[in-house]
Write an enzyme that holds these catalytic residues in place. Structure first.
Site, short mmCIF file in Angstrom:
data_model
loop_
_atom_site.label_atom_id
_atom_site.label_comp_id
_atom_site.label_asym_id
_atom_site.label_seq_id
_atom_site.Cartn_x
_atom_site.Cartn_y
_atom_site.Cartn_z
N ASP A 408 0.82 -1.21 0.00
CA ASP A 408 0.00 0.00 0.00
C ASP A 408 0.86 1.26 0.00
OD1 ASP A 408 -2.61 1.40 0.51
OD2 ASP A 408 -1.58 1.96 2.35
N GLU A 461 1.15 -0.53 -5.16
CA GLU A 461 0.18 0.53 -5.42
C GLU A 461 1.00 1.82 -5.55
OE1 GLU A 461 -3.50 3.08 -3.55
OE2 GLU A 461 -1.83 2.38 -2.33
#
Length: 727
Positions: A408, A461
């Site tokens: 993330d 990401e």
């Protein structure tokens, strides 16, 4: 039983520091110690009325004298320490226990060296709470070895159910320069709750959950829990096959799931029954689980982690989560978990200011605080912190058999000025904005996971144009296997949101991603981020009445599955969820009673079936020879057509018509003359469409068109996609 003979006295200062827990090496005073005429045994038991030593059988050995401040001592005549137990009297209540202070440290010198260097790849086997048997010289004792990194602490005590949360009886010892404190506590086993009490440099006692706890107490509790796994894995065949795969040359269709709301009320064990069957029936190759590490605030969706080594306790224990992964593997479904190494919350009982000052976070707020999320940023340049995170990545892959990590917020790690105005960020040593320490951390993490866990996949990401996200680390890249293609996601959703009459002016929103398609190895994400915070559902982004919305959605999904890159779809979107996601309510499964929504799910199932069966859709995903445009410029017609090529030499022709009209006798250029057939059409009645399809065989004649050697006349469905294959 002998009465203690002249127990060795202690200075008043030692007695006081033992009582207040301010010694860095309590083992130097407590437990058995050689004496000139035997063995001195000292025990710390504040408020006790009487303390005795007994044999394991209960046979009395010695009565201890009270030296003061709750310290009791006695002299055993034998210089060889017997196997003794401590029997403590508090009024009429009597407690017997094995003495923690007769055991040597459980971390070895090599462990401590690797921790100092930041290179212990199985850190969880040294730090945390480990149920084990400890050799003490004349046998073994069962218990739990506690160890925690707190280099600035003046003292550390372990508290828990086993000592009524009174840390005075269990001070830990410092193991020196590594900053590790440890204590083996006999008799403590799994299920016991615990924390650490830390004396900070400024003299405050603070209580902290264990950073390496492998189990946590369900919220609102904040304690760590001792855990020993008893799960027996049944996925040997899966794990053997996994090691032979490479992400760029394999099929990967991912179903993103928030476990807490997929079927609200189900725990890991119940999910192990339902989720594998559902994902398999729809043909997904993988599930991607939003963060499963412990996060007491459900509204964070898992992105504010308080215990990085413990699966979220609200859904069950660690072995329950293992059972879920095991069940998914048996169903042939890979498991990717969302991992959050960029930042962590400020909860005072967790990682924040762990030993009284910045430890896991960067000490300078210009690097150590995240302005958008109100969280603290890991100090990726500190070896021990980097080790904590790299080992954590390995931990999920080795201990829970997960097949990959979706990392993330990578962009927030790579740039020192991320979301920070001028003057509010600290440049690197060269004056630049790149976070060089975070780059090194990501490279080390990817290289270590790849080496230790063959066949696993790491996914970034990353929303910027950082060069080399999926390039190998030995070539200067970050080393990820895949990167979320955020540009494709933004451009394609922006195009789809346009009314068809205006789409010709936005035509290159769907073609531009091919300009950079091979710069990285991509996943095409329609994730939870696109269906929350007022963005509405995927269906709600589509223009027109409900029929047109559903048709647009079906056409878009067929375009997504045909475009180069792996695909990811968030739960609920597979059946055209019509409201945005709520982590409380989850998907609206009642929509499946409406045939139109069930038909969209049938389409997703068939898209996955064709995708898995046709290497043209995935075998050359990352190579330019796997894709060629037929016509990228039919803006006025709202038509796109291209060919996907496979390693096996076969081709799939894909055509998309984003107008709500029917185009008959459309001249379609094809790579070969002969007979072709339509293998998928999103306007088929079984998908809820109007039935404008190309049944039977199409005959392609050898007449060049748009640079290809053959052509055929086809019908283009309204707001539909069609795939063709040569027979």
């Amino acid at each position: 039983m002998t009465t203690a003979q002249h127990p060795a006295a202690l200075a008043a200062t030692h007695l006081k520091r033992l009582a207040t827990g301010e010694l860095s090496d309590p083992h130097a005073l407590l437990g058995p110690h050689p004496a000139a005429d035997g063995t001195t045994v000292r025990v710390l038991r504040p408020l006790a009325d009487r303390v005795r030593l007994t044999a394991p059988s209960g046979e009395p050995l010695a009565e201890l004298a009270h030296l003061g401040e709750g310290v009791f001592a006695g002299l055993l005549p034998d210089t060889a320490v017997p196997d003794y137990r401590v029997r403590v009297h508090y009024g009429s209540e009597v407690y017997a226990y094995d003495d923690p202070y007769r055991f040597g440290p459980t971390p070895g010198e090599l462990d401590l060296h690797l921790i100092r260097e930041g290179r212990h790849e199985q850190l969880w086997r040294v730090l945390g709470a480990r149920v084990r048997e400890h050799e003490w010289g004349r046998g073994t004792s069962a218990g739990t070895a506690f160890a925690v990194w707190a280099p600035r602490a003046r003292a550390v005590r372990v508290i828990g159910d086993f000592n009524h949360w009174d840390g005075r009886t269990h001070p830990m010892r410092s193991l020196g320069a590594a900053g590790v404190w440890e204590l083996f506590v006999p008799g403590v086993t799994d299920g016991c709750r615990y924390k650490y009490e830390i004396l900070t440099p400024d003299g405050r006692w603070i209580q902290k959950a264990d950073p390496l706890a492998t189990s946590a107490e369900p919220a609102p509790g904040t304690a760590s829990v001792v855990h020993r796994s008893r799960h027996t894995w049944s996925d040997d065949a899966w794990m053997a096959r996994r090691g032979a795969r490479t992400a760029d040359r394999s099929a990967m269709s991912v179903y993103e799931v928030h476990l807490g709301s997929w079927r609200p009320g189900l725990g890991y064990r119940e999910l192990a029954t339902e989720l594998p069957a559902y994902a398999k029936a729809l043909g997904f190759t993988h599930v991607e689980l939003m963060p499963v590490a412990e996060h007491p605030f459900g509204g964070s969706w898992g992105y504010q982690v308080t215990s990085y080594y413990a699966p979220a306790a609200g859904l069950g224990g660690p072995d329950d989560f293992r059972a879920l992964v095991d069940a998914l593997h048996r169903a042939g479904i890979g498991v990717i978990v969302d991992w959050v190494p960029a930042h962590f919350p400020r909860d005072e009982w967790a990682l924040a200011r762990f030993d009284g000052a910045a430890l896991y976070e960067h000490p300078d707020p210009r690097r150590g605080e995240h302005p958008d999320w109100g969280t603290l940023v890991f100090d990726h340049g500190r070896p021990e912190v980097r080790n904590f995170l790299v080992a954590n990545a390995v931990y999920w892959c080795e201990e829970f058999h997960v097949d990959g990590l979706r990392v993330d917020a990578v962009a927030s790690m790579l740039y020192l000025d991320y979301s920070r105005p001028d003057g509010a960020w600290l440049p690197n040593v060269y004056g630049g904005r790149e976070n060089l320490e975070a780059v090194e951390f990501l490279q080390e993490m990817n290289a270590t996971v790849s080496r230790r866990c063959p066949g696993t996949v790491t996914v970034a990401e990353e929303s910027t144009a950082w060069d080399g996200v999926t390039r190998r680390t030995d070539s200067g890249g970050l080393g990820f296997d895949l990167k979320w293609n955020m540009g494709w996601m933004h451009d394609s959703l922006s195009y789809m949101a346009q009314d068809p009459v205006h789409r010709q002016y936005h035509h290159h929103g769907l073609t531009f991603p091919m300009v950079y398609a091979y710069a990285e190895h991509h996943t095409l994400p329609i994730s939870h981020d696109e269906v929350v915070h007022g963005k509405g559902s995927l269906l709600a982004k589509m223009p027109g009445d409900r029929w047109q919305q559903l048709a647009n959605l079906r056409a878009f999904l067929s375009f997504m599955w045909a475009f180069p890159g792996k695909q990811l779809l968030f739960m609920g979107q597979e059946f055209a969820q019509d409201t945005e996601w709520s982590h409380v309510r989850g998907p609206d499964w009642s929509l499946l009673r409406d045939g139109a929504h069930g038909a969209v799910r049938d389409l997703v199932r068939d898209l996955n079936r064709h995708y898995l069966d046709d290497p043209a859709l995935w075998s050359l995903d990352t190579r330019p020879e796997g894709f060629s445009w037929i016509d990228a410029d039919a803006a006025q017609d709202n038509v796109y057509s291209f060919v996907r090529h496979g390693e096996d030499g076969e081709s799939l022709v894909c055509v998309f018509h984003f107008q709500p009209t029917v185009r008959r006798d459309f001249p379609l250029a094809l790579p070969e003359a002969g007979h072709w057939s339509e293998v998928l059409n999103t306007d088929a009645t079984r998908y809820g469409g109007s039935g404008v399809t190309n049944p039977g065989r199409l005959h392609a004649v050898a007449e060049p068109l748009q640079g290809l050697p053959a052509r055929a006349s086809v019908v283009l469905p309204p707001l539909g996609g069609a795939w063709f294959r040569k027979q």
